[in-house]
Design a protein around this motif. Sequence first.
Motif, short mmCIF file in Angstrom:
data_model
loop_
_atom_site.label_atom_id
_atom_site.label_comp_id
_atom_site.label_asym_id
_atom_site.label_seq_id
_atom_site.Cartn_x
_atom_site.Cartn_y
_atom_site.Cartn_z
N GLN A 82 0.83 -1.20 0.00
CA GLN A 82 0.00 0.00 0.00
C GLN A 82 0.87 1.26 0.00
O GLN A 82 0.55 2.25 -0.67
N GLU A 96 -2.98 0.09 -13.00
CA GLU A 96 -3.30 0.90 -11.83
C GLU A 96 -4.70 0.66 -11.28
O GLU A 96 -5.09 1.30 -10.31
N GLU A 97 -5.50 -0.27 -11.86
CA GLU A 97 -6.89 -0.37 -11.44
C GLU A 97 -7.06 -0.93 -10.03
O GLU A 97 -8.03 -0.65 -9.35
N GLU A 98 -6.11 -1.74 -9.55
CA GLU A 98 -6.21 -2.26 -8.19
C GLU A 98 -4.82 -2.59 -7.67
O GLU A 98 -3.85 -2.69 -8.42
N LEU A 99 -4.75 -2.82 -6.32
CA LEU A 99 -3.46 -3.04 -5.67
C LEU A 99 -2.79 -4.34 -6.13
O LEU A 99 -1.58 -4.35 -6.38
N THR A 100 -3.57 -5.42 -6.24
CA THR A 100 -2.97 -6.70 -6.63
C THR A 100 -2.38 -6.63 -8.04
O THR A 100 -1.31 -7.19 -8.29
#
Length: 298
Positions: free
Chosen positions: A163, A186-190
């Motif tokens: 994070q 960049e759409e989600e952390l994973t």
Amino acid sequence: MIITEKLVEVVLNLLQVPRIKEAIQKICSEGMGEKAGYSSSSTNRQESSGYGVGTSMSYSERDLRRKNDELAKKVEALNRDLTESQSLLRKEQSRNETLQKENGRLLSELDGETNKRKEAESRGNELDGALAKSKSETRILAAEVKKLRAKVEEWENTLGRAQEAFNAFLALSEYDRDSLENVFREEELTAFIATGAKWESIETIWDYARYEFNQGRLASREKLLCMLRFFLDVHNSAFYAQPKYQWQEMGDEEEFDSELYDKTPDSRTSGIIQKVLLPGIVLAEDPEEVVKKSLTKV
């Protein structure tokens, strides 16, 4: 009392009892003594008085009968004693049988208590075994819990660092993000972690940081270094059993060596390294094998 065959039989039976036999022998001994004395005095009286033989025999018969009566009474008394002794013997035998039964009952109860004790000991041994097994299983579970807790802490730490790296990327200038747009999703952390942990992505970020720092643009330096440190750790743990890469290390006041390090254009030609702007990357098994030279200021 006339001595009959039945009386003789009783006397003979009584003679089998030691105590009675001894008493009868004593009585007979006394009787024989008295008879002898009586006969002597009687003879003398007969000789002196001149009485006939018939009169002397009559006295002897009466005396013998008297002795027989006394003996019969003693025999009857002994018979009563024998009867009483036999009654007492039967009572003792009955009491002995009762005691034997009670002893048998107590022995039976003792056997029962012994069996119960053995069962209790066996149950105790089973419980001891179960307790030992439970303790062993508890230790194993505690070790597993400890491992899981360490794993959770590791994942929490990784997630926190992920994070942090993601926030560092989002905090980059629009110019920097545009320059690195082909590296990350960049759409989600994973997705951010998966794309950034590839070696090609790490090389791209490192090369971009070296170019920017070499130009003197250091505003995004801490953010880029944060991303690089995180992605190199994830790459080592995700793709290899043992870490393949590590950061290049150097001592304090180390002399610049062009074989190992690079320097910025505004640095001196030689001398002591003043600052490491971008740490290099080397092989973990052989730190002398340089993959990326550190960018330094001399």
